[in-house]
Scaffold this motif. Structure first.
Motif, short mmCIF file in Angstrom:
data_model
loop_
_atom_site.label_atom_id
_atom_site.label_comp_id
_atom_site.label_asym_id
_atom_site.label_seq_id
_atom_site.Cartn_x
_atom_site.Cartn_y
_atom_site.Cartn_z
N ASN A 74 1.27 4.57 -3.02
CA ASN A 74 0.65 5.35 -2.45
C ASN A 74 1.54 6.49 -2.63
N TYR A 75 3.38 6.20 -2.58
CA TYR A 75 4.40 7.08 -2.28
C TYR A 75 5.54 6.72 -2.94
N ALA A 76 5.58 5.29 -3.74
CA ALA A 76 7.12 5.15 -4.19
C ALA A 76 7.83 6.01 -5.35
N LYS A 77 6.21 6.46 -6.84
CA LYS A 77 7.15 7.73 -7.27
C LYS A 77 7.06 9.17 -6.77
N LEU A 78 7.74 9.06 -5.69
CA LEU A 78 7.34 10.05 -4.25
C LEU A 78 9.14 10.73 -4.45
N GLY A 79 9.50 9.24 -4.06
CA GLY A 79 10.92 9.35 -3.92
C GLY A 79 11.40 9.66 -2.88
N LEU A 80 10.37 9.18 -1.76
CA LEU A 80 10.53 9.68 -0.09
C LEU A 80 12.19 9.11 0.50
N MET A 81 12.12 9.68 1.37
CA MET A 81 13.26 8.64 2.48
C MET A 81 12.76 7.73 3.00
N TYR A 82 11.68 7.33 3.01
CA TYR A 82 11.47 5.80 3.50
C TYR A 82 11.38 4.66 2.68
N ASP A 83 11.87 4.58 1.30
CA ASP A 83 11.49 3.66 0.03
C ASP A 83 12.64 2.86 0.76
N LYS A 84 13.76 2.92 0.89
CA LYS A 84 14.32 1.67 0.98
C LYS A 84 14.20 0.88 2.31
N VAL A 130 11.17 0.78 3.26
CA VAL A 130 10.47 -0.37 2.39
C VAL A 130 10.89 -1.56 1.89
N TYR A 131 11.30 -1.39 0.90
CA TYR A 131 12.22 -2.31 0.78
C TYR A 131 12.96 -3.14 0.78
N MET A 132 13.74 -2.79 1.73
CA MET A 132 14.79 -3.52 3.32
C MET A 132 13.66 -4.94 3.25
N ASN A 133 12.67 -3.97 4.41
CA ASN A 133 12.04 -4.79 5.66
C ASN A 133 11.06 -5.56 4.72
N LEU A 134 10.12 -5.67 3.38
CA LEU A 134 9.52 -6.65 2.34
C LEU A 134 10.87 -7.58 2.50
N ALA A 135 12.07 -7.17 2.13
CA ALA A 135 12.45 -8.62 1.78
C ALA A 135 13.32 -9.23 2.83
N PHE A 136 13.08 -8.96 4.08
CA PHE A 136 13.00 -9.70 5.45
C PHE A 136 11.50 -10.39 6.01
N THR A 137 10.48 -9.67 5.12
CA THR A 137 9.31 -10.84 5.48
C THR A 137 9.47 -11.93 4.31
N TYR A 138 9.65 -11.43 3.38
CA TYR A 138 9.31 -11.96 2.33
C TYR A 138 10.38 -13.21 2.44
N GLU A 188 0.63 -1.26 -0.17
CA GLU A 188 0.36 0.30 -0.52
C GLU A 188 0.57 1.28 0.07
N TYR A 189 1.88 0.88 0.70
CA TYR A 189 2.94 2.74 0.93
C TYR A 189 3.41 2.21 -0.55
N LEU A 190 3.60 1.52 -1.40
CA LEU A 190 4.84 1.35 -2.11
C LEU A 190 3.82 2.20 -3.47
#
Length: 327
Positions: free
Chosen positions: A55-65, A67-75, A51-53
């Motif tokens: 809504n916000y992935a195209k904005l280049g926010l400081m949290y993006d990296k 999100v991807y990192m924790n997604l990898a850990f969760t997967y 949901e974050y991605l």
């Protein structure tokens, strides 16, 4: 052949709210990110990150990296390794990741490639880079960056490295890496994996490979079961003196009729019948496996060959019971 079930230590990175002013969009993105990492249900956590991605992935926010990192850990926790690679590679594309973050990601993505059995050269480079980052951090930043955590990252790196070598059928290199991992992590799961794969090689009659695995598992653990399997493998390789040595080590820790029976056979083959009779007697009275009966038959046969009768066997059995404390 090689199966890996050890969970690699990972760190979930929580962000602190920056002190600088934020827009409403940044605040909403941050709240959604925090909601995701605090969600205990892994599937739900992934939904929130996506949901974050969206809504916000195209904005280049400081949290993006993060999100991807924790997604990898969760997967990775869910063993969805194709998604680990997808999210992890995106996280690694950020140049401003911290050393701990990057090293953990490299280990996780490398491990996912190994599980998928693809891009193994790239995976090996990733694990080696993670090992180098951890090694350098321990030397230069040990006081400031929690050396115990870095040792766990280092151990995880060596474990992943070893798993990749095994996929490439480079078993000696793999065992060397897993040995380094065990020395850093002291995780009993590593010994179990080494022993399990040694048994698989043994079952397939690949005794040379099995010997490497059982020797390594025994040298690391001094476990009597590992000594027993190392003895069995040496016997199959006609290394009878080594087989006898390690059967005796195993038997000193665990009184088992099969082990005593095997020792008796080896002693007979070495023309040491009196010693053999003692072990065959103990195997007979232990009576904790089918080998007890086989040992009794062999004892009677060999005793008769030497003395022409079996009159002395009752005393041998009684003496064996006394040595073993059997009433």
């Amino acid at each position: 052949m090689i199966k890996k079930r050890l969970t690699i230590l990972l760190f979930i990175f929580y962000l602190v709210m920056p002190s600088m002013a934020q827009t409403t969009i940044e605040e909403d993105a941050y709240k959604l990110f925090i909601k995701a990492i605090q969600e205990k249900n892994l599937s739900k956590r992934i939904e929130i990150f996506n949901e974050y991605l969206n809504n916000y992935a195209k904005l280049g926010l400081m949290y993006d990296k993060f999100v991807y990192m924790n997604l990898a850990f969760t997967y990775n926790d869910l063993r969805r390794f194709d998604k680990v690679v997808e999210s992890g590679e995106k996280a690694l594309s950020f140049s401003d990741l911290g050393n701990m973050e990057r090293a953990n990601l490299l280990n996780v993505v490398a491990g996912a490639y190994a599980e998928l059995n693809k891009n193994l050269e790239k995976a090996l480079n990733y694990s080696k880079t993670a090992i180098q980052i951890a090694s350098n951090s321990l030397k230069v930043e040990s006081q400031a960056n929690k050396p115990e955590e870095w040792k766990k990252v280092l151990g995880a790196g060596h474990f992943v490295e070893g798993s990749i070598y095994f996929k490439r059928k480079e078993y000696k290199n793999g065992l060397d890496s897993w040995t380094k991992a065990y020395k850093e992590l002291r995780a009993p799961e590593i010994i179990k994996e080494i022993r399990k794969n040694g048994k698989s090689f043994y079952a397939d009659k690949k005794f040379g490979e099995a010997e490497m695995f059982f020797r390594t598992s025994y040298e690391l653990s001094k476990d009597p079961e590992c000594a027993y399997w190392y003895g069995k493998t040496n016997y199959q390789l006609s290394h009878k003196s080594e087989a006898l040595e390690y059967f005796k080590i195993a038997y000193s820790k665990k009184k088992d009729s099969e082990i005593a029976y095997n020792i008796g056979i080896l002693l007979l083959q070495a023309n040491r019948p009196d010693e053999a009779f003692n072990y065959l007697s103990e195997a007979s009275v232990l009576n904790n496996s089918k080998f007890s009966g086989d040992a009794r038959k062999l004892l009677e046969s060999e005793y008769f060959k030497k003395f022409g009768n079996i009159d002395g066997i009752p005393k041998l059995l009684e003496d064996a019971k006394k040595r073993l404390g059997i009433s």
